[in-house]
Design a protein around this motif. Structure first.
Motif, PDB file in Angstrom:
ATOM      1  N   ARG A 145      -4.059  -6.675   5.105  1.00 23.51           N
ATOM      2  CA  ARG A 145      -3.371  -7.575   4.167  1.00 23.51           C
ATOM      3  C   ARG A 145      -2.501  -8.532   4.973  1.00 23.51           C
ATOM      4  O   ARG A 145      -1.842  -8.121   5.938  1.00 23.51           O
ATOM      5  CB  ARG A 145      -2.477  -6.802   3.199  1.00 23.51           C
ATOM      6  N   PRO A 181      -6.688  -7.036  -0.068  1.00 22.13           N
ATOM      7  CA  PRO A 181      -7.247  -6.509   1.186  1.00 22.13           C
ATOM      8  C   PRO A 181      -8.476  -7.292   1.652  1.00 22.13           C
ATOM      9  O   PRO A 181      -9.322  -7.680   0.865  1.00 22.13           O
ATOM     10  CB  PRO A 181      -7.606  -5.060   0.842  1.00 22.13           C
ATOM     11  N   ASP A 190       0.850  -1.195   0.000  1.00 26.17           N
ATOM     12  CA  ASP A 190       0.000   0.000   0.000  1.00 26.17           C
ATOM     13  C   ASP A 190       0.887   1.247   0.000  1.00 26.17           C
ATOM     14  O   ASP A 190       1.655   1.448  -0.923  1.00 26.17           O
ATOM     15  CB  ASP A 190      -0.967  -0.028   1.182  1.00 26.17           C
ATOM     16  N   THR A 191       0.847   2.046   1.062  1.00 25.23           N
ATOM     17  CA  THR A 191       1.612   3.300   1.090  1.00 25.23           C
ATOM     18  C   THR A 191       2.810   3.227   2.008  1.00 25.23           C
ATOM     19  O   THR A 191       3.326   4.264   2.445  1.00 25.23           O
ATOM     20  CB  THR A 191       0.699   4.456   1.541  1.00 25.23           C
TER      21      THR A 191
END
Length: 632
Positions: free
Chosen positions: A389, A423, A335-336
């Motif tokens: 996740r 997710p 993700d980030t």
């Protein structure tokens, strides 16, 4: 044993008092000493978080210790409680002074006392729920934080909260209460170790800086030379280590543990031939396993997390640095964030930093010693927007998502990429009422098992059946057993839970031809061994949820060592008649109730008429002649 009402009565509020008593210094001091931990926790919750956790701890202790009045002082008038905890006007007076000072409406404090030189003190880190609550509280104004603490920690109704805040000098009490309503978290989190300034962790401050300052005071020239030499040594400096604190040890084992080149890496096929099936045979995966700079930052932060690093650990998990080079399980972008997962034989450590820098780094620990195939199937890589996740074990062939509350709903397949799932909605962290409970279904060469996120690094393994013979939750019967009790898993979040078993230990015909109710005992075992949590739950026909009849912690009931249980509940029939219902496990030959309800029965089931709100003690007799008490 005190059975819980299925339909609890509403409490009546006492009438307000007319005047507050005068409190002497000795009475106030006695209240301060008796309730010191609660007062310091209250101050810690109200103080702004911008000053840092260590300074906030010292300030909370300082303002409580300086809250004693100088002479006889009228106590504030608090209608619902007269004047404070258990009717103590001294406590109410001290609490009010603590709030005034914490809100900046009392006398300004000097530098916090006591001073602790050379050490950083801060509360033990909680789980994801506590971290989220602390962030929400930090976004509130001081009066709103005070309102939330008085509601949740002090259990005051809003009318009393208004009285206290007004007495503390808050100008707009209505705005403070309205702002506090924005926090959806349960008030039980306020009792977490995350917010306890009396149970502290200790770490050294910047030892190198202190040494430099001391030597500069004694011999400026020599100190400059020493500092220059230290700063020039290989591996020193803050840049390469990101958010880690400055180094203060140089023993060979500690240095080896910080070397990315010495990380243990396992072959992708090692698990196929190994005698062990746990985290020790996980290969290193992810798109950044060769990023030495990232790995060095992760190791350095593990060894000495700086003040900006948010550290959390499951209960009973040490958070110190590794004794030697750990094993690399994952390093990649999720993700980030950039994420690194490491394993040292006892613990998993997950380091995460934003993709755009190292500020805001997070370090999570989970104890996983003794993890077998069932306990080492998945690790949480990231949480974002209510989703989670997982990184799965190399032996997992398929992964799916299912709603534990809907046993007939089927499984939704989760795509995998290098062992990482897409997710999955996390029910454990979702605010509001429990309408579903999503779990992760894993399939490997030995069968199918369910695990659930409880807000920690490792999901808990779910089983069903009699203790000692529990099985995987894979068949229709086991899924139906769990369905009414899925939402009760929220009661064991962030508790270091390893596995949870649901055991349907009895069925009981309800009086008045009301059908047949089910008794289920759920037991949550922890990674640390102690602190197991047990719930006896009662489910009536057609009900969507089970009702908690009794609960206990650190008892052997419902476990392999003591596969038996006795529990009771007050139940209201459709005709409006109240009954005490009790049930024991299959080896119970008689049950007796005494106290507020009198009655006995041969066999393991008891049903006797009772008054609303009655309380009774339960005792059962087992086949071998031993006695068993009702679960508390």
């Amino acid at each position: 044993m005190q059975p819980q009402d299925v339909v609890p009565p509403s409490p009546d509020s006492p009438a307000p008092s007319a005047a507050g008593p005068v409190v002497g210094v000795e009475q106030a001091e006695a209240a301060l000493v008796e309730h010191y931990p609660r007062l310091v926790r209250l101050a810690y919750l109200v103080l702004p978080s911008g000053r840092g956790r260590s300074r906030r701890v010292l300030t909370a202790h300082a303002l409580v210790q300086r809250a004693l009045p100088r002479g006889r002082t009228p106590a504030p008038l608090i209608p619902a409680q007269r004047a404070g905890r258990d009717g103590d006007p001294g406590y109410a007076l001290i609490r009010l002074q603590v709030l005034r000072t914490a809100l900046g409406r009392g006398v300004r404090l000097p530098p916090p006392l006591p001073q602790v030189w050379g050490l950083k003190l801060f509360p033990r880190s909680g789980g994801a729920d506590e971290l989220a609550l602390d962030q929400r509280l930090s976004a509130l104004s001081g009066p709103a934080r005070a309102a939330h603490a008085l509601r949740g920690l002090e259990r005051l109704p809003d009318g009393d909260v208004r009285e206290v805040l007004t007495a503390a000098g808050v100008a707009d009490v209505d705005a403070a209460l309205e702002e506090a309503d924005r926090i959806p978290d349960p008030y039980r989190l306020l009792d977490s170790p995350e917010f306890d300034p009396c149970a502290l962790q200790v770490r050294p401050t910047d030892l190198l800086r202190r040494r430099r300052r001391l030597k500069a005071t004694l011999v400026a020239g020599a100190a400059l030379a020493v500092c220059g030499t230290l700063l020039g040594l290989p591996g020193d400096g803050w840049g390469p280590d990101g958010a880690a604190a400055p180094p203060y040890t140089r023993n060979p084992a500690a240095q080896a543990a910080l070397d990315p080149g010495k990380l243990a890496r396992v072959s992708p096929t090692a698990w196929r031939t190994s005698a062990r099936t746990d985290f020790s045979v996980w290969p290193a995966r992810g798109d950044r396993t060769g990023d030495r700079a990232l790995l060095r930052r992760a190791l350095a932060v593990w060894a000495r997390p700086g003040e900006s690093v948010r550290v959390s650990a499951t209960p009973g998990t040490p958070s110190g640095g590794p004794a030697g080079p750990p094993q690399l399980l994952y390093a990649g972008t999720v993700d980030t964030a950039r994420v690194v997962v490491l394993y040292d034989g006892l613990r998993l450590a997950r380091y995460a930093e934003p993709k755009d820098g190292t500020q805001g780094a997070v370090l999570d620990f989970a104890r996983v010693d003794g993890a077998g195939r069932a306990g080492s199937g998945a690790v949480v890589l990231s949480r974002a927007d209510g989703n989670v996740r997982y990184l799965l074990a190399p032996w997992v062939r398929e992964a799916g998502e299912r709603d534990l509350r809907e046993p007939g709903s089927g499984v939704m397949s989760l795509p995998l990429s290098d062992g990482v799932t897409s997710p999955l909605a996390s029910s454990a962290l979702r605010p509001g009422p429990c309408t579903s409970w999503n779990v992760l279904q894993l399939t490997d060469g030995t069968g199918t098992r369910l695990v659930t996120d409880l807000g920690e690094l490792v999901p808990a393994h779910l089983t069903a059946g009699r203790p000692g013979g529990a099985r995987e939750v894979s068949g229709a019967r086991a899924l139906r057993t769990w369905a009414p009790y899925a939402c009760s898993l929220g009661a064991v979040r962030s508790a270091g839970v390893r596995s949870v078993n649901a055991w349907a230990f009895a069925e009981q015909p309800l009086p008045g031809a009301g059908g047949t109710a089910e008794w289920v005992c759920t037991r949550a075992e922890t990674w640390r061994g102690g602190g197991a949590r047990v719930l006896a739950q009662f489910h009536t026909p057609g009900g969507r949820f089970g009702a908690v009849a009794a609960k206990a912690e650190s008892v052997p009931a419902c476990g392999e060592r003591e596969p038996r249980v006795l529990a009771g509940v007050l139940w209201k029939s459709g005709a409006g008649t109240w009954y005490l219902l009790a049930a024991g496990s299959s080896d119970t030959v008689s049950v007796r109730a005494t106290g507020g309800v009198e009655g006995s029965a041969r066999g393991r089931l008891l049903a006797v008429r009772a008054e609303k709100g009655a309380r009774a003690e339960l005792r059962g007799r087992l086949e071998d002649g031993r006695s068993i008490g009702g679960l508390r």
